[in-house]
Design a protein around this motif. Structure first.
Motif, PDB file in Angstrom:
ATOM      1  N   GLU A 111       0.820  -1.218   0.000  1.00 36.43           N
ATOM      2  CA  GLU A 111       0.000   0.000   0.000  1.00 36.43           C
ATOM      3  C   GLU A 111       0.854   1.267   0.000  1.00 36.43           C
ATOM      4  N   LEU A 112       1.870   1.312   0.854  1.00 36.62           N
ATOM      5  CA  LEU A 112       2.644   2.538   1.055  1.00 36.62           C
ATOM      6  C   LEU A 112       3.753   2.743   0.025  1.00 36.62           C
ATOM      7  N   LYS A 113       4.184   1.659  -0.628  1.00 40.39           N
ATOM      8  CA  LYS A 113       5.209   1.729  -1.675  1.00 40.39           C
ATOM      9  C   LYS A 113       6.434   2.558  -1.246  1.00 40.39           C
ATOM     10  N   PRO A 114       7.103   2.153  -0.171  1.00 47.50           N
ATOM     11  CA  PRO A 114       8.253   2.932   0.299  1.00 47.50           C
ATOM     12  C   PRO A 114       9.434   2.851  -0.666  1.00 47.50           C
ATOM     13  N   THR A 115      10.238   3.886  -0.640  1.00 42.47           N
ATOM     14  CA  THR A 115      11.467   3.892  -1.437  1.00 42.47           C
ATOM     15  C   THR A 115      12.680   3.535  -0.574  1.00 42.47           C
ATOM     16  N   GLN A 116      12.539   3.631   0.736  1.00 36.63           N
ATOM     17  CA  GLN A 116      13.627   3.301   1.657  1.00 36.63           C
ATOM     18  C   GLN A 116      13.605   1.813   1.992  1.00 36.63           C
ATOM     19  N   LEU A 117      14.759   1.278   2.407  1.00 30.30           N
ATOM     20  CA  LEU A 117      14.832  -0.120   2.820  1.00 30.30           C
ATOM     21  C   LEU A 117      13.940  -0.370   4.022  1.00 30.30           C
ATOM     22  N   TRP A 118      13.272  -1.511   4.002  1.00 31.17           N
ATOM     23  CA  TRP A 118      12.546  -2.003   5.166  1.00 31.17           C
ATOM     24  C   TRP A 118      13.295  -3.254   5.609  1.00 31.17           C
ATOM     25  N   ILE A 119      13.878  -3.201   6.796  1.00 31.43           N
ATOM     26  CA  ILE A 119      14.691  -4.299   7.317  1.00 31.43           C
ATOM     27  C   ILE A 119      13.972  -4.932   8.507  1.00 31.43           C
ATOM     28  N   ILE A 120      13.632  -6.202   8.382  1.00 33.28           N
ATOM     29  CA  ILE A 120      13.014  -6.907   9.503  1.00 33.28           C
ATOM     30  C   ILE A 120      14.136  -7.412  10.386  1.00 33.28           C
ATOM     31  N   HIS A 121      14.155  -6.938  11.613  1.00 38.61           N
ATOM     32  CA  HIS A 121      15.253  -7.308  12.496  1.00 38.61           C
ATOM     33  C   HIS A 121      14.905  -8.581  13.280  1.00 38.61           C
ATOM     34  N   GLY A 122      15.953  -9.316  13.642  1.00 36.74           N
ATOM     35  CA  GLY A 122      15.788 -10.512  14.459  1.00 36.74           C
ATOM     36  C   GLY A 122      14.936 -11.580  13.803  1.00 36.74           C
ATOM     37  N   PHE A 123      15.031 -11.717  12.485  1.00 38.54           N
ATOM     38  CA  PHE A 123      14.169 -12.660  11.778  1.00 38.54           C
ATOM     39  C   PHE A 123      14.544 -14.097  12.149  1.00 38.54           C
ATOM     40  N   ARG A 124      13.529 -14.874  12.554  1.00 40.48           N
ATOM     41  CA  ARG A 124      13.724 -16.264  12.978  1.00 40.48           C
ATOM     42  C   ARG A 124      12.868 -17.238  12.173  1.00 40.48           C
ATOM     43  N   GLY A 125      12.150 -16.728  11.193  1.00 42.47           N
ATOM     44  CA  GLY A 125      11.188 -17.544  10.459  1.00 42.47           C
ATOM     45  C   GLY A 125      11.811 -18.608   9.576  1.00 42.47           C
ATOM     46  N   LYS A 126      10.915 -19.376   8.986  1.00 44.10           N
ATOM     47  CA  LYS A 126      11.299 -20.469   8.095  1.00 44.10           C
ATOM     48  C   LYS A 126      11.641 -19.930   6.703  1.00 44.10           C
ATOM     49  N   PRO A 127      12.316 -20.737   5.894  1.00 45.93           N
ATOM     50  CA  PRO A 127      12.698 -20.301   4.551  1.00 45.93           C
ATOM     51  C   PRO A 127      11.506 -19.860   3.687  1.00 45.93           C
ATOM     52  N   GLN A 128      10.375 -20.534   3.818  1.00 44.19           N
ATOM     53  CA  GLN A 128       9.196 -20.172   3.016  1.00 44.19           C
ATOM     54  C   GLN A 128       8.733 -18.750   3.339  1.00 44.19           C
ATOM     55  N   GLN A 129       8.701 -18.420   4.633  1.00 40.89           N
ATOM     56  CA  GLN A 129       8.296 -17.073   5.031  1.00 40.89           C
ATOM     57  C   GLN A 129       9.332 -16.053   4.575  1.00 40.89           C
ATOM     58  N   ALA A 130      10.594 -16.406   4.691  1.00 41.08           N
ATOM     59  CA  ALA A 130      11.656 -15.510   4.220  1.00 41.08           C
ATOM     60  C   ALA A 130      11.485 -15.244   2.734  1.00 41.08           C
ATOM     61  N   GLY A 131      11.174 -16.290   1.964  1.00 38.50           N
ATOM     62  CA  GLY A 131      10.963 -16.120   0.529  1.00 38.50           C
ATOM     63  C   GLY A 131       9.842 -15.147   0.219  1.00 38.50           C
ATOM     64  N   GLN A 132       8.739 -15.248   0.952  1.00 33.27           N
ATOM     65  CA  GLN A 132       7.617 -14.316   0.748  1.00 33.27           C
ATOM     66  C   GLN A 132       8.061 -12.883   1.020  1.00 33.27           C
ATOM     67  N   LEU A 133       8.767 -12.698   2.114  1.00 35.00           N
ATOM     68  CA  LEU A 133       9.216 -11.351   2.480  1.00 35.00           C
ATOM     69  C   LEU A 133      10.230 -10.810   1.484  1.00 35.00           C
ATOM     70  N   LEU A 134      11.132 -11.653   1.031  1.00 36.67           N
ATOM     71  CA  LEU A 134      12.117 -11.223   0.038  1.00 36.67           C
ATOM     72  C   LEU A 134      11.438 -10.838  -1.267  1.00 36.67           C
ATOM     73  N   ARG A 135      10.456 -11.621  -1.700  1.00 38.87           N
ATOM     74  CA  ARG A 135       9.723 -11.278  -2.931  1.00 38.87           C
ATOM     75  C   ARG A 135       8.964  -9.961  -2.776  1.00 38.87           C
ATOM     76  N   ALA A 136       8.581  -9.631  -1.554  1.00 40.70           N
ATOM     77  CA  ALA A 136       7.890  -8.364  -1.289  1.00 40.70           C
ATOM     78  C   ALA A 136       8.868  -7.198  -1.133  1.00 40.70           C
ATOM     79  N   GLY A 137      10.176  -7.482  -1.221  1.00 44.06           N
ATOM     80  CA  GLY A 137      11.171  -6.411  -1.206  1.00 44.06           C
ATOM     81  C   GLY A 137      11.829  -6.128   0.130  1.00 44.06           C
ATOM     82  N   PHE A 138      11.578  -6.944   1.142  1.00 51.89           N
ATOM     83  CA  PHE A 138      12.173  -6.720   2.450  1.00 51.89           C
ATOM     84  C   PHE A 138      13.631  -7.168   2.479  1.00 51.89           C
TER      85      PHE A 138
END
Length: 185
Positions: A111-138
């Motif tokens: 929705e917000l379409k940011p131009t700055q990096l969005w960094i999720i800190h302390g990520f502990r999730g599984k590879p599948q969730q990481a893949g979703q977030l990476l595809r979304a640009g995180f």
């Protein structure tokens, strides 16, 4: 390669030291400034804007969404959106705390379409969730308790390391992440 701590609560060099608005910023360090979602009900926009504008502040946050602790998600999202606006207006990356709210976080990014990096800190999730977030640009930051399988799916240009509030040395986190990367199949 020089190590950099993308998120720590300990005063150290070569790091973004996390502080809240109103905290004293010691000279000679680099900071991230934000209101943690657990404390979103005491949010002061003017104090955040003032602190974020300091030259020593290189990133905004930690901010985010947490369904397990803190005020309502409505309050947390209001505060998160303010952090996004400041991140965008100052051209500084956003450090994100997210617990069980990744779907909402991805929707906000879309929705917000940011131009700055969005960094999720302390990520502990599984590879599948990481893949979703990476595809979304995180970008994903791994701390002492990361999932080794997940580390292997994060491209090096989107991978950060951190110590958060742990007493573990950054070198130990980097070594553990490197060991996981060396074991790619």
């Amino acid at each position: 390669m020089k190590l950099f701590d993308a998120h720590t609560h300990h005063l150290r060099h070569d790091a973004w030291v996390n502080r809240a608005p109103g905290d004293i910023l010691e000279p000679g360090y680099t900071y991230s400034v934000g209101v943690h979602p657990w404390y979103a009900d005491s949010f002061d926009l003017r104090a955040l804007e003032e602190a974020a504008a300091y030259e020593a502040v290189a990133a905004i946050g930690e901010t985010g969404l947490d369904t397990l602790r803190g005020p309502s998600l409505e309050v947390q999202e209001h505060v998160f959106r303010a952090h996004v606006n400041i991140s965008e207006s100052l051209g500084k990356p956003l450090i994100i705390h997210c617990v069980k709210a990744f779907d909402r976080l991805m929707a906000l990014k879309k929705e917000l379409k940011p131009t700055q990096l969005w960094i999720i800190h302390g990520f502990r999730g599984k590879p599948q969730q990481a893949g979703q977030l990476l595809r979304a640009g995180f970008h994903l930051s791994l701390g002492p308790n990361f999932n080794p399988e997940t580390a292997r799916v994060i491209p090096s240009d989107r991978l950060h390391i951190e110590t958060d509030d742990s007493p573990v040395a950054l070198e130990a986190v980097a070594s553990a992440v490197q060991k996981a990367l060396d074991n790619r199949q």
